[in-house]
Design a protein around this motif. Structure first.
Motif, mmCIF file in Angstrom:
data_model
loop_
_atom_site.group_PDB
_atom_site.id
_atom_site.type_symbol
_atom_site.label_atom_id
_atom_site.label_comp_id
_atom_site.label_asym_id
_atom_site.label_seq_id
_atom_site.Cartn_x
_atom_site.Cartn_y
_atom_site.Cartn_z
ATOM 1 N N PRO A 1 1.231 3.596 -13.270
ATOM 2 C CA PRO A 1 2.113 4.769 -13.264
ATOM 3 C C PRO A 1 1.640 5.880 -12.322
ATOM 4 C CG PRO A 1 0.703 4.833 -15.187
ATOM 5 C CD PRO A 1 0.374 3.556 -14.471
ATOM 6 N N THR A 2 1.808 5.677 -11.028
ATOM 7 C CA THR A 2 1.488 6.711 -10.054
ATOM 8 C C THR A 2 2.498 6.653 -8.929
ATOM 9 O OG1 THR A 2 -0.152 7.479 -8.448
ATOM 10 C CG2 THR A 2 -0.150 5.158 -8.941
ATOM 11 N N GLU A 3 2.837 7.828 -8.380
ATOM 12 C CA GLU A 3 3.872 7.902 -7.354
ATOM 13 C C GLU A 3 3.440 7.273 -6.031
ATOM 14 O OE1 GLU A 3 6.986 8.935 -7.654
ATOM 15 O OE2 GLU A 3 6.626 9.200 -9.796
ATOM 16 N N GLU A 4 2.155 6.982 -5.871
ATOM 17 C CA GLU A 4 1.703 6.353 -4.617
ATOM 18 C C GLU A 4 2.199 4.920 -4.484
ATOM 19 O OE1 GLU A 4 -2.111 7.931 -2.580
ATOM 20 O OE2 GLU A 4 -2.689 7.063 -4.496
ATOM 21 N N LEU A 5 2.509 4.268 -5.595
ATOM 22 C CA LEU A 5 2.932 2.874 -5.565
ATOM 23 C C LEU A 5 4.448 2.773 -5.474
ATOM 24 C CD1 LEU A 5 -0.014 2.573 -6.798
ATOM 25 C CD2 LEU A 5 0.850 0.439 -7.772
ATOM 26 N N SER A 6 4.915 1.775 -4.732
ATOM 27 C CA SER A 6 6.338 1.452 -4.720
ATOM 28 C C SER A 6 6.694 0.725 -6.021
ATOM 29 C CB SER A 6 6.664 0.584 -3.507
ATOM 30 O OG SER A 6 6.281 1.227 -2.303
ATOM 31 N N ARG A 7 8.007 0.599 -6.277
ATOM 32 C CA ARG A 7 8.414 -0.111 -7.499
ATOM 33 C C ARG A 7 7.888 -1.545 -7.501
ATOM 34 N NH1 ARG A 7 12.024 2.720 -10.435
ATOM 35 N NH2 ARG A 7 13.035 4.492 -9.396
ATOM 36 N N GLU A 8 7.962 -2.224 -6.368
ATOM 37 C CA GLU A 8 7.326 -3.535 -6.184
ATOM 38 C C GLU A 8 6.388 -3.385 -4.993
ATOM 39 O OE1 GLU A 8 9.992 -6.769 -5.902
ATOM 40 O OE2 GLU A 8 10.724 -6.587 -7.956
ATOM 41 N N HIS A 9 5.115 -3.100 -5.274
ATOM 42 C CA HIS A 9 4.166 -2.711 -4.236
ATOM 43 C C HIS A 9 3.413 -3.918 -3.658
ATOM 44 C CE1 HIS A 9 1.782 0.671 -2.477
ATOM 45 N NE2 HIS A 9 0.946 -0.327 -2.249
ATOM 46 N N ALA A 10 2.873 -4.783 -4.517
ATOM 47 C CA ALA A 10 2.061 -5.920 -4.068
ATOM 48 C C ALA A 10 2.102 -7.004 -5.142
ATOM 49 C CB ALA A 10 0.624 -5.478 -3.804
ATOM 50 N N ARG A 11 1.446 -8.110 -4.837
ATOM 51 C CA ARG A 11 1.335 -9.175 -5.840
ATOM 52 C C ARG A 11 0.011 -9.890 -5.681
ATOM 53 N NH1 ARG A 11 5.594 -13.930 -3.924
ATOM 54 N NH2 ARG A 11 4.595 -14.422 -1.925
ATOM 55 N N LEU A 12 -0.492 -10.424 -6.801
ATOM 56 C CA LEU A 12 -1.705 -11.222 -6.835
ATOM 57 C C LEU A 12 -1.317 -12.683 -7.029
ATOM 58 C CD1 LEU A 12 -3.909 -8.914 -9.059
ATOM 59 C CD2 LEU A 12 -4.515 -9.643 -6.759
ATOM 60 N N VAL A 13 -1.898 -13.558 -6.193
ATOM 61 C CA VAL A 13 -1.592 -14.991 -6.249
ATOM 62 C C VAL A 13 -2.896 -15.750 -6.437
ATOM 63 C CG1 VAL A 13 -0.557 -16.932 -5.040
ATOM 64 C CG2 VAL A 13 0.383 -14.630 -4.716
ATOM 65 N N PHE A 14 -2.931 -16.683 -7.398
ATOM 66 C CA PHE A 14 -4.110 -17.521 -7.638
ATOM 67 C C PHE A 14 -3.849 -18.891 -7.019
ATOM 68 C CE2 PHE A 14 -6.811 -20.355 -10.202
ATOM 69 C CZ PHE A 14 -8.022 -19.700 -10.060
ATOM 70 N N GLU A 15 -4.609 -19.237 -5.981
ATOM 71 C CA GLU A 15 -4.445 -20.508 -5.270
ATOM 72 C C GLU A 15 -5.808 -21.123 -4.997
ATOM 73 O OE1 GLU A 15 -2.351 -19.841 -1.669
ATOM 74 O OE2 GLU A 15 -0.436 -19.357 -2.634
ATOM 75 N N ASN A 16 -5.928 -22.428 -5.267
ATOM 76 C CA ASN A 16 -7.146 -23.186 -4.960
ATOM 77 C C ASN A 16 -8.399 -22.514 -5.520
ATOM 78 O OD1 ASN A 16 -5.575 -25.042 -3.451
ATOM 79 N ND2 ASN A 16 -5.690 -23.696 -1.657
ATOM 80 N N GLY A 17 -8.291 -22.017 -6.739
ATOM 81 C CA GLY A 17 -9.443 -21.430 -7.400
ATOM 82 C C GLY A 17 -9.837 -20.053 -6.891
ATOM 83 N N ARG A 18 -8.892 -19.358 -6.196
ATOM 84 C CA ARG A 18 -9.229 -18.058 -5.628
ATOM 85 C C ARG A 18 -8.017 -17.147 -5.681
ATOM 86 N NH1 ARG A 18 -12.299 -17.179 0.183
ATOM 87 N NH2 ARG A 18 -12.914 -15.028 -0.183
ATOM 88 N N TYR A 19 -8.252 -15.834 -5.862
ATOM 89 C CA TYR A 19 -7.182 -14.862 -5.887
ATOM 90 C C TYR A 19 -6.932 -14.299 -4.482
ATOM 91 C CZ TYR A 19 -6.842 -14.648 -10.986
ATOM 92 O OH TYR A 19 -6.632 -14.953 -12.300
ATOM 93 N N TYR A 20 -5.631 -14.115 -4.186
ATOM 94 C CA TYR A 20 -5.196 -13.474 -2.950
ATOM 95 C C TYR A 20 -4.306 -12.289 -3.315
ATOM 96 C CZ TYR A 20 -6.672 -17.709 -0.475
ATOM 97 O OH TYR A 20 -7.400 -18.748 0.036
#
Length: 462
Positions: free
Chosen positions: A37-56
């Motif tokens: 909850p902060t105005e610096e972030l967009s409504r959909e700002h980023a995403r975390l993806v777990f692939e091949n045993g690692r987060y991106y």
């Protein structure tokens, strides 16, 4: 293995989010998997993806951007203790924890080495802190002019390897991208000043496993890379002062060894030439009725015409002398300068054809101010009226695609008479005529250098 985002500073201080495998969306909206909850972030700002045993982490074209260890990213793999920043102030630390002691033992780092990209003996990082630089006391010495005296630092802990730039002139790079600090993983390529690159080799094992003794380092360079660089080394004149005489040559001046022109061209009359001086009467005809030596004209002859009171009525004419009084009457003495009526001097000046000088006007402004590239290979840049920013990122008015140019390097301010250049705290400096400046008013023919990119300022009246 469990992963978390932990905030210890900024507007979200104290917040912790536990991550799950798959994809998790981050944003300001209530429908996000991780709602911040902060105005610096967009409504959909980023995403975390777990692939091949690692987060991106991937940025979703947010307004204020996503950063990993102070570098703006589009998609970036995450390592333990990486700092993720959304906008400018919202920081989270990416933390990875193993759920079993056995897994923790396996994750412990037992050996870290740097393998030169062009071959050679690997360099074992045998201490927790290793400094890379051009001269001792750096542990890894690279004797190249592009490398700073203290260029970068490598830190090894039981669960992470980090590289930090120490304010070097030509930068530290990880996988081809310039970084301030970054967590390294096995297989990353780290480069120093763009002339030496190494592949990071990280070995893991039981936390208490014994490590082999460090291999002796070769020679005085302590494992420096071979002389053949991965990229061609830039000439020193591109990142240091211009060579002696180069600035004069660019500005069209005579070389230092060329003899000066004889002073007789711009100085006094050469000896042996009998050139007659022009008579003073060249400035106008001599007023009528003045005899004897020519008096100096009053100063009013070159200024505006002074107010003159109406002349007094002439005295009655004297009767003519008898002819026998004197066979040759002497001439009347010449009056002095003050006795000459001002109107006579002004009329004489007017009769001579010399006009009063026109009123002074403001200097004509150049139509166009243009930065002309000196070394070629780059287009000329026209400076538009108003303020123009210079930098290497696409959002600048003048984009110079060179890794030695800062994101915001300098600013031009142009009006009809003045071109003002201001350095904006750039890493490699802004120079005018090979002098580092904070700000400078430019004149035609000045040589402007941003880092190693050189232009000449010209004014075009076409």
């Amino acid at each position: 293995m469990t992963a978390q985002l932990v905030s210890k500073t900024g507007p979200c201080r104290g917040m912790t989010f536990t991550l799950r495998p798959g994809t998790m969306r981050i944003g300001r909206g209530a429908g996000a998997d991780i709602a911040i909850p902060t105005e610096e972030l967009s409504r959909e700002h980023a995403r975390l993806v777990f692939e091949n045993g690692r987060y991106y982490i991937e940025d979703l074209k947010s307004t204020n951007g996503t950063f990993v260890n102070s570098m703006e990213i589009r998609r970036e793999p995450l390592a333990h203790l990486d700092v993720i920043t959304f906008g400018k102030l919202t920081d989270f630390i990416f933390v990875v924890r193993d759920t079993t002691a056995a897994a923790a033992a396996v994750r412990a780092i037992t050996s870290v080495s740097l393998v030169p990209e062009k071959g050679g003996e690997p360099i074992l990082l045998a201490t927790p802190m290793t400094v890379v630089g051009r001269v001792a006391p750096a542990e890894i010495v690279i004797e190249q002019s592009a490398v700073s005296k203290k260029h970068a630092q490598l830190e090894v802990t039981p669960d992470a390897v980090r590289v930090s730039d120490l304010g070097s002139a030509n930068g530290t790079f990880v996988n081809g991208r310039k970084v301030t600090t970054s967590t390294l993983v096995d297989g990353d390529v780290v480069g120093f000043a763009g002339v030496h690159r190494y592949t990071v080799k990280i070995e893991r094992g039981a936390a208490g496993a014994s490590q082999p003794p460090p291999a002796p380092r070769p020679g005085p360079e302590r494992g420096a890379a071979p002389e053949l660089p991965a990229e061609p080394e830039l000439p020193r004149t591109r990142i240091g002062p211009l060579p002696k005489g180069a600035l004069d040559a660019i500005q069209g001046k005579r070389p230092a060894g060329e003899p000066d022109l004889p002073k007789t061209i711009l100085g006094r009359k050469p000896a042996g030439i009998d050139e007659p001086e022009l008579p003073r009467t060249m400035m106008g005809p001599r007023p009528k009725g003045i005899e004897g030596p020519e008096p100096e004209l009053p100063r009013t002859m070159i200024g505006p015409r002074p107010a003159v009171p109406p002349p007094a009525p002439p005295p009655p004419a004297a009767p003519p002398a008898p002819a026998a009084a004197s066979p040759a009457a002497p001439l009347a003495p010449a009056p002095d300068a003050e006795s000459i009526p001002p109107t006579v001097a002004i009329d004489a000046l007017r009769d001579s054809g010399i006009k009063e000088p026109p009123p002074r006007s403001a200097p004509a402004a150049p139509r166009r101010a243009v930065l002309d590239p000196v070394l070629g290979g780059r287009p000329a840049i026209e400076l538009k009226p108003g303020e123009s920013t210079v930098g290497r990122t696409p959002d600048r008015d003048i984009v110079i695609d060179d890794h030695r140019i800062s994101r915001l390097h300098a600013t031009f301010r142009v009006d009809e008479y003045v071109v003002l250049l201001t350095d904006e705290g750039s890493a490699n400096g802004t120079f005018v005529n090979d002098e580092k400046i904070k700000w400078r008013e430019l004149k035609e023919g000045d040589i402007v250098r941003f880092g190693a990119v050189i232009y000449k300022l010209i004014f075009s009246h076409t």
